[in-house]
Design an enzyme around this catalytic site. Structure first.
Site, PDB file in Angstrom:
ATOM      1  N   HIS A 181       9.561 -13.444 -48.927  1.00 40.28           N
ATOM      2  CA  HIS A 181      11.024 -13.325 -48.931  1.00 40.28           C
ATOM      3  C   HIS A 181      11.700 -14.674 -48.745  1.00 40.28           C
ATOM      4  O   HIS A 181      12.553 -15.075 -49.537  1.00 40.28           O
ATOM      5  CB  HIS A 181      11.476 -12.381 -47.806  1.00 40.28           C
ATOM      6  CG  HIS A 181      10.917 -11.010 -47.894  1.00 40.28           C
ATOM      7  ND1 HIS A 181      11.083 -10.211 -49.001  1.00 40.28           N
ATOM      8  CD2 HIS A 181      10.184 -10.284 -47.019  1.00 40.28           C
ATOM      9  CE1 HIS A 181      10.484  -9.055 -48.806  1.00 40.28           C
ATOM     10  NE2 HIS A 181       9.925  -9.076 -47.615  1.00 40.28           N
ATOM     11  N   CYS A 228       7.948  -3.997 -46.798  1.00 36.39           N
ATOM     12  CA  CYS A 228       8.555  -2.830 -46.163  1.00 36.39           C
ATOM     13  C   CYS A 228       8.574  -1.619 -47.096  1.00 36.39           C
ATOM     14  O   CYS A 228       8.949  -0.521 -46.683  1.00 36.39           O
ATOM     15  CB  CYS A 228       9.964  -3.152 -45.683  1.00 36.39           C
ATOM     16  SG  CYS A 228      11.032  -3.868 -46.930  1.00 36.39           S
TER      17      CYS A 228
END
Length: 444
Positions: free
Chosen positions: A11, A43
């Protein structure tokens, strides 16, 4: 042209690369990553494992080719094993054993986090799994096809553990969820909310073994049992979801660190060495709810920290606005969101806080379809009355509401000011005096 080296492209690293290349023509970006893929949305793994999405393809939002098309030089499967901070040189070693040297003007460390693996007997047994990378999830999914794996034990009842418990139950497995804490999700919610999640899990057949400490794993080659200080649980597969720690072994002896080992950074994401930045799960954040430096590993924090660091690298002098640790979870039909600190954490920190609870239907009573109750708690400072945290739970998707509280914490809004905030009304959406307004109005 200035040279920027970024170590890690999940990320944070991906966001930093994109931000620099999208906003500057005067910077050459070189990226190192030890994996064979980038930008994996971890996630979403539980959704993939639980067959709630068609496959993993949508969990990647960038790739090597995309970054290279923007002008980046990308080294995949090339872990960085040394940094000379004086000479400003990064050393990596690729899959062929070749040493790669890259000089930099600015260095961004986006090394992420690593799973916490307990040092207990039996960790080497077959079917003892960790779930962090794409490859980990891929292995677990393949093993779930084996009909002999009937009993699955998940160790750790934080967000990842709870999501995995649901995913395995959706496969028809007998699931046991173990945690040393006496409840699930204690880092994010107070007892009235964690109890809702516990009941939700139990009602779907998941066995809760809270307040238990795993002592060892047993089995003949393959794991067969999990032994805690209070019981023995049958297990054909064990998944360790205890949590994560910052991955900061690289250069740790040179850079200042937080108490948990994370790189200590300021609001510009600068470390203790000039021209060296740290972003994402390997770095600290400034937590507005406690007005202090903290560590909160979230994808949203990673992206924001990357944008801040990238702009400072290219000469745009900006500071982070800080974070509130906003987060959420959806298990079966129960949706829960929180931001800031809980009343329980405030107590542990020695803060003098009050809280107000309110529960009501989302919409007026005459709306009889898709009208569920929403439970809300607002935590605020007892003296200044500034809002410090909020928690919400419902079968509705009320997630947008937590953004209001996140901004309130950031901007130091009082509970009394919230009571008179202009919140719109339409029966399709809410009540004239909705649960947010009423919670604030009824605060002590």
């Amino acid at each position: 042209m200035k040279k920027v080296v970024i170590v890690g492209t999940n990320h944070a690293g991906t966001a930093a690369t994109n931000t620099i290349l999208d906003n500057s023509n005067n910077h050459q970006v070189t990226v190192f990553d030890s994996n064979n893929n980038i930008s994996f949305l971890g996630c979403g793994m539980a959704l993939w494992i639980g067959n709630q999405i068609a496959g993993p393809e949508g969990l990647f939002y960038s790739n090597k080719e995309t970054l290279e098309s923007k002008g980046a030089k990308v080294y995949m499967e090339t872990p960085v094993n040394k940094i000379d901070f004086n000479a400003k040189v990064v050393y990596g070693k690729n899959a062929h054993g070749e040493i790669i040297e890259e000089h930099y003007d600015d260095l961004i460390l986006a090394t992420g986090s690593l799973p916490i693996i307990p040092k207990i007997q039996g960790m080497e047994l077959e079917n003892v799994q960790k779930v962090k990378l794409y490859q980990h999830a891929e292995v677990v999914i393949e093993k779930l096809k084996n009909p002999e794996i009937r009993d699955v034990v998940v160790v750790g009842a934080g967000y990842i553990g709870v999501e995995l418990a649901e995913a395995f139950e959706r496969h028809g497995k007998n699931v046991t969820l173990i945690d040393i804490a006496t409840t699930s999700l204690p880092a994010y919610y107070d007892a009235p909310f964690t109890q809702m999640m516990n009941e939700n899990l139990s009602s779907h057949g998941i066995k809760l073994a809270f307040g238990e400490t795993v002592q060892k794993l047993e089995g003949d080659g393959k794991v067969e049992r999990v032994v805690t200080d209070k019981a023995t649980h049958k297990a054909d597969m064990v998944v360790m979801a205890i949590g994560f720690r910052p991955n900061t072994e690289l250069g740790a002896e040179h850079l200042d660190q937080f108490r948990n080992g994370a790189y200590l950074v300021n609001k510009k994401q600068e470390t203790s060495i000039p021209n060296v930045y740290a972003i994402g799960d390997c770095a600290t954040v400034y937590d507005n709810s406690i007005d202090n430096t903290s560590y909160i590993a979230l994808a949203t924090n990673a992206v924001r920290s990357a944008i801040v660091a990238a702009h400072n690298v290219i000469g745009n002098d900006i500071d982070s606005a800080g974070v509130q640790g906003s987060n959420g979870i959806a298990i079966y039909d129960l949706k829960m969101v929180s931001t800031g600190i809980t009343a329980e954490r405030a107590k542990l920190l020695g803060l003098d806080v009050l809280y107000t609870d309110f529960e009501d239907l989302q919409k007026p009573e005459f709306i009889t379809e898709e009208n569920h109750k929403v439970k809300l708690r607002i935590v605020y400072d007892a003296k200044t009355r500034i809002i410090l945290g909020a928690q919400m739970a419902s079968q509705h998707d009320m997630s947008m509401g937590i953004h209001l509280f996140s901004l309130a914490i950031q901007e130091k809004v009082t509970i009394d000011k919230l009571a008179l905030t202009d919140l719109f009304f339409l029966p399709h959406f809410n009540k004239p005096y909705n649960y947010v307004t009423m919670a604030a109005i009824t605060a002590k």
